[in-house]
Design a protein around this motif. Structure first.
Motif, PDB file in Angstrom:
ATOM      1  N   GLY A 188       0.804  -1.219   0.000  1.00 34.37           N
ATOM      2  CA  GLY A 188       0.000   0.000   0.000  1.00 34.37           C
ATOM      3  C   GLY A 188       0.840   1.274   0.000  1.00 34.37           C
ATOM      4  O   GLY A 188       2.016   1.266   0.360  1.00 34.37           O
ATOM      5  N   GLN A 189       0.217   2.352  -0.413  1.00 39.68           N
ATOM      6  CA  GLN A 189       0.859   3.666  -0.399  1.00 39.68           C
ATOM      7  C   GLN A 189       0.314   4.479   0.765  1.00 39.68           C
ATOM      8  O   GLN A 189      -0.908   4.649   0.894  1.00 39.68           O
ATOM      9  CB  GLN A 189       0.600   4.401  -1.717  1.00 39.68           C
ATOM     10  N   ARG A 190       1.181   4.967   1.585  1.00 40.89           N
ATOM     11  CA  ARG A 190       0.747   5.788   2.709  1.00 40.89           C
ATOM     12  C   ARG A 190       0.410   7.198   2.224  1.00 40.89           C
ATOM     13  O   ARG A 190       1.108   7.748   1.359  1.00 40.89           O
ATOM     14  CB  ARG A 190       1.835   5.857   3.780  1.00 40.89           C
ATOM     15  N   PRO A 191      -0.643   7.801   2.780  1.00 44.46           N
ATOM     16  CA  PRO A 191      -0.947   9.197   2.437  1.00 44.46           C
ATOM     17  C   PRO A 191       0.231  10.100   2.776  1.00 44.46           C
ATOM     18  O   PRO A 191       0.995   9.833   3.709  1.00 44.46           O
ATOM     19  CB  PRO A 191      -2.160   9.510   3.321  1.00 44.46           C
ATOM     20  N   ARG A 192       0.381  11.168   2.027  1.00 49.59           N
ATOM     21  CA  ARG A 192       1.510  12.084   2.230  1.00 49.59           C
ATOM     22  C   ARG A 192       1.151  13.129   3.291  1.00 49.59           C
ATOM     23  O   ARG A 192       1.163  14.337   3.037  1.00 49.59           O
ATOM     24  CB  ARG A 192       1.888  12.736   0.896  1.00 49.59           C
ATOM     25  N   ARG A 193       0.851  12.636   4.477  1.00 54.22           N
ATOM     26  CA  ARG A 193       0.497  13.541   5.554  1.00 54.22           C
ATOM     27  C   ARG A 193       1.727  14.319   6.004  1.00 54.22           C
ATOM     28  O   ARG A 193       2.819  13.755   6.111  1.00 54.22           O
ATOM     29  CB  ARG A 193      -0.091  12.774   6.735  1.00 54.22           C
ATOM     30  N   HIS A 239      -2.014  -1.903  12.449  1.00 57.26           N
ATOM     31  CA  HIS A 239      -1.643  -0.558  12.896  1.00 57.26           C
ATOM     32  C   HIS A 239      -0.321  -0.102  12.283  1.00 57.26           C
ATOM     33  O   HIS A 239      -0.162   1.085  11.968  1.00 57.26           O
ATOM     34  CB  HIS A 239      -1.574  -0.509  14.427  1.00 57.26           C
ATOM     35  N   TYR A 240       0.642  -1.017  12.111  1.00 52.66           N
ATOM     36  CA  TYR A 240       1.875  -0.626  11.421  1.00 52.66           C
ATOM     37  C   TYR A 240       1.541  -0.068  10.037  1.00 52.66           C
ATOM     38  O   TYR A 240       2.109   0.938   9.603  1.00 52.66           O
ATOM     39  CB  TYR A 240       2.805  -1.833  11.255  1.00 52.66           C
ATOM     40  N   ARG A 241       0.642  -0.718   9.358  1.00 55.79           N
ATOM     41  CA  ARG A 241       0.324  -0.348   7.979  1.00 55.79           C
ATOM     42  C   ARG A 241      -0.523   0.915   7.897  1.00 55.79           C
ATOM     43  O   ARG A 241      -0.525   1.585   6.862  1.00 55.79           O
ATOM     44  CB  ARG A 241      -0.384  -1.514   7.288  1.00 55.79           C
ATOM     45  N   ASP A 242      -1.218   1.224   8.973  1.00 55.79           N
ATOM     46  CA  ASP A 242      -2.114   2.374   8.967  1.00 55.79           C
ATOM     47  C   ASP A 242      -1.460   3.630   9.544  1.00 55.79           C
ATOM     48  O   ASP A 242      -2.094   4.676   9.640  1.00 55.79           O
ATOM     49  CB  ASP A 242      -3.378   2.025   9.780  1.00 55.79           C
ATOM     50  N   SER A 243      -0.185   3.525   9.925  1.00 58.78           N
ATOM     51  CA  SER A 243       0.501   4.642  10.574  1.00 58.78           C
ATOM     52  C   SER A 243       1.515   5.281   9.630  1.00 58.78           C
ATOM     53  O   SER A 243       1.913   4.687   8.620  1.00 58.78           O
ATOM     54  CB  SER A 243       1.207   4.158  11.849  1.00 58.78           C
ATOM     55  N   ASP A 244       1.941   6.500  10.001  1.00 57.34           N
ATOM     56  CA  ASP A 244       2.905   7.242   9.191  1.00 57.34           C
ATOM     57  C   ASP A 244       4.314   7.207   9.768  1.00 57.34           C
ATOM     58  O   ASP A 244       5.287   7.424   9.036  1.00 57.34           O
ATOM     59  CB  ASP A 244       2.473   8.712   9.098  1.00 57.34           C
TER      60      ASP A 244
END
Length: 416
Positions: A215-220, A300-305
Motif C-alpha cells: 500500500g501507499q501511505r498518504p503524504r500527511r 496498525h503498522y500499515r495504517d501509521s505514518d
C-alpha cells in the motif's frame, strides 16, 4: 543427528504477549525437527495470546511459582533429588550464591530446580533456559543435580540487571549460550573466563507473518487538522521504554502541527503516563489501545505514518536489547525515530534507515519528530531502506539455523 531426544525449554512465563520472539523461535525449532517441552516458572497473566502460540505443539507444564503454595510438591521433589549424585554439588552452589544474594528468590530457584528434576519430562535430553537471570539460576541448579547439560538464551534486562559474579558462574556452567545483540554478546563474553561459550544471533522476524506492504501511505505532513499525522508506538509501558520522554517531546511540538499518537501495550506505567499526558495538555491527541494480538498490531503498522520509541537505560541498569517492534515496524516500511540505546544501532544507522537521538533528550527528540512529520519524502526514503535491511539481515530463519547448528554440535560433542 538423532532428534528423538527432547529439549526441555525453561521460561519465566508462558505464553506472553511481549515475548513473541520466543514463541517464534519455539515454532521454528519444532519445524526444524526438534521435539520440545515447555516448562514455565509462572502461569500466563495476559488475557490475549498471539496466533503463533496456537501453532506450537510442545506440551506445557508449570513449576510452583511460590514454594509455600505447593509445599508437599516441593518436599517430595527435595526428598527424591537429594539422593542423586549431583545434589551435593548443586547445594554447594546454592549456599555460595545465597551468601551473596540472601533472598527468598534464591531459595525459590533452588526449590523450583528440585521440582524440575523430580518431574523431569520423559525423553528430555537437554535443558535450554531463556533469560540468564532467574530461569538460568533454576537451570544451573537443575543441571548440577541431574547431570543434564544446559544452554542459555540471554536477552536484555536479564543481562544488565544481573551481578557480574552471577553471570560469570552461569557462563562457566552452561554448555553454550546465545544472545541477540552485539553489546550483550561483548558483555557476556568478557565474563566467560576465556571460554568460547557465547554466540551472537539476532532473533529476526517471521517475514511470512509480516509480508511486504504494497500500500501507499498518504503524504500527511501535519498541516491538515482534519487528517493528522499518525504516530505509533508498540511496547509495554515500563520505564526503559522512555514513554515519558516521548510524551514530553510531543508536548514541545508546534501548536499548528497536527498529529495523533497511538500506543499499543499494557504495563504498570500506563496510569502515570496518562496523567502526564493530561498535565502536558496532549491527552486529546493520544489513543491508548492496551494489549493487542499480532494481527491487529500489523494492521496498525500499515495504517501509521511514523513509529516512535524513546528507549533508555534505567537507574538499575535495565534496558532493551533490540526491541522486536522496531524490526516489525521496519518490515512494513514504517520509518522509526528512536534512540541510540543498546542494540538499536545494530539495526538502524542514523540518517540511512531511521533517525536516532540520545536517550533522555526530549528537546532533540521533538526536533527530530517535527522534521520527519513534515517531510513525507524523508519518511518514505528511510522506511524503504529500513525494510530492505530487515528483509536482508533479520529473517528469523537465520537465527533458527544458528540454534540448529549449536544444538546439533553440542549433542554430537556429548554423544546424545
Amino acid at each position: 543427528m538423532d532428534r528423538t531426544g527432547k529439549i526441555v525449554v525453561l521460561l519465566k512465563g508462558y505464553p506472553r504477549l511481549s515475548e513473541t520472539f520466543i514463541a517464534q523461535e519455539l515454532l521454528g525449532l519444532e519445524r526444524a525437527g526438534f521435539e520440545l517441552e515447555i516448562v514455565a516458572m509462572r502461569r500466563p497473566t495476559d488475557k490475549k495470546r498471539h496466533p503463533v502460540h496456537d501453532e506450537i505443539r510442545a506440551r506445557v507444564s508449570y513449576l510452583p511459582e511460590y514454594l509455600h503454595e505447593e509445599p508437599l510438591r516441593v518436599l517430595r521433589a527435595l526428598r527424591k533429588t537429594c539422593l542423586l549424585p549431583g545434589f551435593g554439588k548443586a547445594l554447594s552452589s546454592f549456599w555460595k550464591d545465597l551468601k551473596r544474594d540472601f533472598s527468598r528468590n534464591r531459595f525459590r530457584r533452588f526449590g523450583q530446580a528440585a521440582v524440575l528434576v523430580a518431574e523431569w519430562p520423559q525423553g528430555g535430553k537437554w535443558l535450554h533456559a531463556h533469560f540468564i537471570h532467574t530461569p538460568a539460576s533454576v537451570a544451573r541448579y537443575a543441571s548440577e543435580i541431574s547431570g543434564i547439560p544446559w544452554s542459555i538464551s540471554a536477552h536484555a534486562k536479564d543481562i544488565w540487571t544481573s551481578e557480574d559474579w552471577d553471570l560469570a558462574e552461569k557462563l562457566q556452567s552452561a554448555d553454550w549460550g546465545v544472545t541477540c545483540t552485539r553489546v550483550g554478546y561483548e558483555k557476556l563474553s568478557s565474563l566467560s573466563g576465556g571460554r568460547d561459550v557465547m554466540h551472537l544471533s539476532y532473533h529476526g522476524l517471521d517475514l511470512e507473518r509480516f509480508p511486504h506492504f504494497d500500500g501507499q501511505r498518504p503524504r500527511r505532513d501535519g498541516s491538515d487538522p482534519t487528517d493528522p499525522l499518525r504516530v505509533l508506538s508498540v511496547g509495554r509501558a515500563v520505564k526503559k521504554k522512555g514513554y515519558d520522554v516521548l510524551l514530553k517531546a510531543f508536548a514541545k511540538l508546534p501548536a499548528n502541527l497536527h498529529w495523533q499518537f497511538t500506543h499499543i501495550g499494557g504495563g504498570d506505567e500506563l496510569g502515570s503516563l496518562k496523567a502526564l499526558a493530561g498535565e502536558l495538555g496532549i491527552s486529546d491527541r493520544i489513543v491508548w489501545k492496551g494489549s493487542m494480538d499480532q494481527r491487529d498490531v500489523l494492521a496498525h503498522y500499515r495504517d501509521s505514518d511514523l513509529f516512535a520509541l524513546a528507549c533508555r537505560i534505567t537507574a538499575d541498569g535495565d534496558r532493551d536489547g533490540l526491541p522486536n517492534v522496531l524490526v516489525e515496524a521496519a518490515s512494513q516500511r514504517l520509518m522509526a525515530v528512536s534512540t541510540t540505546v543498546s542494540g538499536i544501532s545494530e539495526l538502524f544507522v542514523d540518517g540511512e534507515n531511521a533517525l536516532l537521538v540520545e536517550s533522555e533528550d526530549a528537546e532533540a527528540l521533538s526536533i527530530t519528530l517535527q522534521r520527519v512529520m513534515t517531510d513525507p519524502d524523508l519518511r518514505e526514503r528511510l522506511g524503504v531502506a529500513a525494510e530492505a535491511r530487515v528483509r536482508k539481515d533479520f529473517d528469523h530463519h537465520n537465527s533458527i539455523h544458528d540454534l540448529d547448528r549449536l544444538f546439533t554440535e553440542a549433542w554430537e560433542r556429548r554423544g546424545i
